[in-house]
Write a protein that holds these residues in place. Structure first.
Motif, mmCIF file in Angstrom:
data_model
loop_
_atom_site.group_PDB
_atom_site.id
_atom_site.type_symbol
_atom_site.label_atom_id
_atom_site.label_comp_id
_atom_site.label_asym_id
_atom_site.label_seq_id
_atom_site.Cartn_x
_atom_site.Cartn_y
_atom_site.Cartn_z
ATOM 1 N N GLU A 16 -0.599 29.127 24.770
ATOM 2 C CA GLU A 16 0.056 28.895 23.545
ATOM 3 C C GLU A 16 1.100 30.364 23.631
ATOM 4 O OE1 GLU A 16 1.730 28.522 19.737
ATOM 5 O OE2 GLU A 16 0.497 26.970 20.960
ATOM 6 N N LYS A 19 3.819 29.186 25.655
ATOM 7 C CA LYS A 19 4.880 28.155 24.814
ATOM 8 C C LYS A 19 5.687 29.061 23.821
ATOM 9 C CE LYS A 19 3.391 25.879 21.273
ATOM 10 N NZ LYS A 19 2.642 24.760 20.449
ATOM 11 N N GLN A 20 4.982 29.937 23.182
ATOM 12 C CA GLN A 20 5.968 30.889 22.047
ATOM 13 C C GLN A 20 6.865 31.553 22.593
ATOM 14 O OE1 GLN A 20 3.492 32.741 18.915
ATOM 15 N NE2 GLN A 20 2.036 31.011 18.905
ATOM 16 N N ALA A 22 8.511 31.263 25.760
ATOM 17 C CA ALA A 22 9.281 30.271 26.287
ATOM 18 C C ALA A 22 10.328 29.801 25.263
ATOM 19 C CB ALA A 22 8.707 29.292 26.955
ATOM 20 N N GLN A 23 9.554 29.566 24.086
ATOM 21 C CA GLN A 23 10.581 29.065 22.938
ATOM 22 C C GLN A 23 11.439 30.147 22.218
ATOM 23 O OE1 GLN A 23 7.405 27.558 20.502
ATOM 24 N NE2 GLN A 23 7.801 25.458 21.022
ATOM 25 N N LEU A 24 10.941 31.277 22.423
ATOM 26 C CA LEU A 24 11.546 32.606 22.366
ATOM 27 C C LEU A 24 12.999 32.957 23.264
ATOM 28 C CD1 LEU A 24 9.276 35.105 20.817
ATOM 29 C CD2 LEU A 24 10.863 33.718 19.467
ATOM 30 N N GLY A 25 13.072 32.251 24.364
ATOM 31 C CA GLY A 25 14.030 32.104 25.169
ATOM 32 C C GLY A 25 13.747 33.083 26.580
ATOM 33 N N LEU A 45 3.855 21.288 28.749
ATOM 34 C CA LEU A 45 4.841 22.378 28.285
ATOM 35 C C LEU A 45 6.134 21.572 28.187
ATOM 36 C CD1 LEU A 45 3.824 25.897 29.476
ATOM 37 C CD2 LEU A 45 3.849 25.093 27.155
ATOM 38 N N VAL A 50 9.572 22.257 26.500
ATOM 39 C CA VAL A 50 9.638 23.588 27.122
ATOM 40 C C VAL A 50 9.835 23.502 28.500
ATOM 41 C CG1 VAL A 50 8.500 25.833 27.336
ATOM 42 C CG2 VAL A 50 8.169 24.616 25.175
ATOM 43 N N THR A 51 10.972 23.812 29.261
ATOM 44 C CA THR A 51 11.338 23.757 30.636
ATOM 45 C C THR A 51 11.412 24.989 31.375
ATOM 46 O OG1 THR A 51 13.566 23.579 29.943
ATOM 47 C CG2 THR A 51 12.291 21.476 30.153
ATOM 48 N N ASN A 52 11.557 26.011 30.457
ATOM 49 C CA ASN A 52 11.694 27.553 31.056
ATOM 50 C C ASN A 52 10.331 28.025 31.549
ATOM 51 O OD1 ASN A 52 11.742 27.307 28.360
ATOM 52 N ND2 ASN A 52 12.396 29.555 28.159
ATOM 53 N N GLU A 209 -2.502 28.997 17.834
ATOM 54 C CA GLU A 209 -0.832 29.438 17.276
ATOM 55 C C GLU A 209 -1.102 30.718 16.568
ATOM 56 O OE1 GLU A 209 -1.203 25.015 17.988
ATOM 57 O OE2 GLU A 209 -2.288 26.506 16.754
#
Length: 239
Positions: A16, A19-20, A22-25, A45, A50-52, A209
């Motif tokens: 998790e 994921k979080q 990666a979603q922040l960049g 992912l 989520v690909t990064n 989360e």
């Protein structure tokens, strides 16, 4: 794009957190000692958009495995911005400290404490090349001696080995932060709280989360942020 390595990230809070972030960049390297589980985590992912992210085979109890992972990231990146020492085990039972088998105690410390120490030592050279290096040691409220000294909770005995390993991890945080106090490093211990994961047979009272948020917070600290502390979602905790 800033880079992150998370140990034990194929499931639970580590997954998790990956994921979080990666979603922040951030570009996240998902560490897992089991290759198949690690690759499965990457697929999950990717399926979430989520690909990064990328899998890195990493067993924190094996210095050879850690060195191989370090050499891989060194060749790819030359530096690392964030290290999150998340890999951990709860250990077998019984754990009451007066009777625990030494093999069980050593196994818990090998992953939860020594694993974090030797992983950090290997990645320090890459972290020092970052402008804002961050290390987050994923601890537990059970690592707080203050909590143990002021409670009558008889259930704590079933987690004695785990608790001792997290106390040791907290001590490592203090020593390491002190060593790098005159640098740009921010090094802290955090506790996700009682989160439902495989570690506690999904008995926790909050979701992954929720538990990952405090890890993400201290992985993304700014320049004026604290170092050498122990934090939960509500702020500083007693050692």
């Amino acid at each position: 794009m800033k880079t992150v390595l998370i140990t034990g990230a194929n499931q639970g809070i580590g997954f998790e957190t990956a994921k979080q972030l990666a979603q922040l960049g951030y570009f996240v390297y998902v560490g897992s000692r089991d290759k198949n589980k690690g690759l499965d985590a990457i697929k999950k992912l990717n399926d979430l958009g989520v690909t990064n992210v990328e899998f890195v085979e990493l067993d924190v109890t094996s210095i050879a495995s850690i060195q191989k992972a370090k050499e891989l990231l060194d060749a790819k990146l030359g530096s690392l911005d964030v290290l999150i020492n998340n890999a951990g085990i709860s250990g077998g039972q019984p754990q009451n400290i007066s009777a625990i088998k030494m093999e069980n105690l050593r196994n818990v410390f090998d992953t939860n404490f020594l694993g974090a120490v030797q992983t950090t030592q290997q990645f320090i050279p890459l972290l020092t090349k970052s402008k804002e290096p961050r290390i987050v040691n994923v601890s537990s409220g059970l690592g707080s001696l203050a909590i143990h000294s002021n409670t009558q909770n008889s259930n704590f005995g079933i987690y004695d080995a785990y608790s001792c390993s997290k106390t040791a991890l907290n001590a490592f945080t203090v020593m390491l932060a002190n060593e790098f106090k005159n640098s740009n490093f921010k090094i802290n211990s955090v506790t996700p709280g009682y989160t439902a994961t495989n570690l506690n047979h999904y008995q926790g009272t909050q979701t992954v989360e929720q538990g990952a948020k405090v890890i993400v917070k201290y992985a993304t600290l700014g320049t004026e942020a604290p170092t050498g502390g122990f934090f939960g979602d509500e702020g500083a905790l007693d050692w």
